[in-house]
Design an enzyme around this catalytic site. Sequence first.
Site, mmCIF file in Angstrom:
data_model
loop_
_atom_site.group_PDB
_atom_site.id
_atom_site.type_symbol
_atom_site.label_atom_id
_atom_site.label_comp_id
_atom_site.label_asym_id
_atom_site.label_seq_id
_atom_site.Cartn_x
_atom_site.Cartn_y
_atom_site.Cartn_z
ATOM 1 N N HIS A 5 11.214 -21.221 45.715
ATOM 2 C CA HIS A 5 10.663 -20.075 46.456
ATOM 3 C C HIS A 5 9.146 -20.092 46.404
ATOM 4 C CE1 HIS A 5 10.853 -18.643 42.396
ATOM 5 N NE2 HIS A 5 10.783 -17.367 42.617
ATOM 6 N N GLU A 57 4.720 -13.229 35.570
ATOM 7 C CA GLU A 57 5.746 -14.144 35.081
ATOM 8 C C GLU A 57 5.081 -15.480 34.812
ATOM 9 O OE1 GLU A 57 8.505 -15.714 38.084
ATOM 10 O OE2 GLU A 57 10.072 -15.843 36.564
ATOM 11 N N HIS A 72 4.174 -18.115 43.020
ATOM 12 C CA HIS A 72 4.858 -17.274 44.008
ATOM 13 C C HIS A 72 4.683 -15.811 43.626
ATOM 14 C CE1 HIS A 72 7.977 -17.702 40.807
ATOM 15 N NE2 HIS A 72 8.224 -16.442 41.093
ATOM 16 N N HIS A 118 16.730 -17.652 34.742
ATOM 17 C CA HIS A 118 17.274 -16.976 35.916
ATOM 18 C C HIS A 118 18.510 -17.715 36.406
ATOM 19 C CE1 HIS A 118 13.880 -14.385 36.577
ATOM 20 N NE2 HIS A 118 13.039 -15.370 36.744
ATOM 21 N N TYR A 138 8.754 -12.569 31.400
ATOM 22 C CA TYR A 138 8.029 -11.530 32.136
ATOM 23 C C TYR A 138 7.260 -10.645 31.179
ATOM 24 C CZ TYR A 138 10.818 -12.305 36.363
ATOM 25 O OH TYR A 138 11.404 -12.830 37.472
ATOM 26 N N HIS A 149 6.123 -8.914 40.875
ATOM 27 C CA HIS A 149 5.347 -9.781 39.988
ATOM 28 C C HIS A 149 4.626 -10.898 40.738
ATOM 29 C CE1 HIS A 149 9.237 -12.115 39.982
ATOM 30 N NE2 HIS A 149 8.441 -13.160 39.934
HETATM 31 FE FE LIG Z 1 9.385 -15.112 39.835
#
Ligand SMILES: [Fe+2]
Lengths: 109, 307
Positions: free
Chosen positions: B199, B265, B153, B246, B255, B214
């Site tokens: 996501h 990431e 993503h 997260h 990251y 990112h």
């Molecule tokens: Fe991400």
Amino acid sequence: MAEFQVFNRTTGDHFICQEGQSVLKAMEQLGMKCVPVGCRGGGCGFCKIRVLEGDFECGKMSKVHAPPDAVEKGEVLACRIYPLTDLTIECVPLPEAALAKQTTTKPLR
Amino acid sequence: MKKGVMRPGHVQIRVLDMGDAVKHYTDLLGLIETDRDDQGRVYLKAWSEVDKFSVVLREADEPGCDFMGFKVVDEAALNQLEKDLVDYGVEVEQVPAEELKDCGRRVRFTVPSGHAFELYADKKYTGKWGVSSVNPEAWPRGLQGMKAVRFDHALFYGPELAAVYDIFVNVLGFYLAEQVLDPEGTRVAQFLTVSMKEHDVAFIHHEEKGKFHHASFFLDTWEAVLRAADLISMTDTSIDIGPTRHGLTHGQTIYFFDPSGNRNEVFCGGDYHYPDHKPITWKAEDLGKAIFYHDRVLNERFLTVLT
Ligand SMILES: [Fe+2]
Ligand code: FES
């Protein structure tokens, strides 16, 4: 290997930078925080400084954050400059992003 | 409702120095170089991906992201989506087949946050790298560095999130999986999916248009994320934050930056999404925990360092 003194006139800090080392890396290694640290790759513009005195070499930097005319005036990215002599630098305030007030969402800070 | 957009297909990233960038994305991330073109662009893929490339690097004097592409199920769906975009008032640009080598025609459009996206139906199917499609072994030998499994993503920063939401959800058939709402109820972050992943693309509000936060690559395990962290130290690569977890998506992450300052990431885990799932909400007041679940405070860099 040669080492150079970097003096930050804005904060009064000074630190040693080894030949071939970037100003930002030298600062970070000594645990100092007198220049903001971002990507460390010449891409984000976070570490912008003005070199007032001294000579240095430049690595590749984003043209948006270090356009040629600014570089001419000594406005460079600390993560991409390598001193050739002692340097006197000063901090350059981060330009607030050109704000479009008509946006429908709000910033996160 | 699904409209035939299938998954993230590619991302084109601008880099200041191609040599340094290729070394980073291959030796460290573990992507595989699959081609180069006469514009000097370099094509890469992660080993488990079936198409020829998912990352394209372009040398430029300003880093950032040129566009992200989504693969759609077939040409009929591409035609319909193109029509739907135009009917919705989105300006579309035709990018002919072979503009990216071995990729079919692309329909490109820019959303109000200032980011360019593309839809395409065809790309050369080369199969997973290093394993057969018959009786495949568990993983290929000879992978480098972090051994990234797939391009997963991207996260973009820009304004007009509501208008971006409308295009992705109402026209392209994405779902809102997670969001951050401020005290007035304004959505300041949106995590959108077109799959079971939590996501496929995400946006965080930022006044300046078109910023790239990112590109993210999937790893199998937390152990692999820790190993990625080891490699970041071994190679003296610029780190941002992690390994950590997260709150949003609950993925486990680290990251770091490529040599041009673009953020990367690698992560594992994370929640899943079905179309009947209602969006998860994080409060903007608790953004520290939403982004960095363990520290529960934001590092300034996460919100402001962009390309
Ligand atoms: Fe991400
Ligand atoms: S830290 Fe990003 S340009 Fe220097």
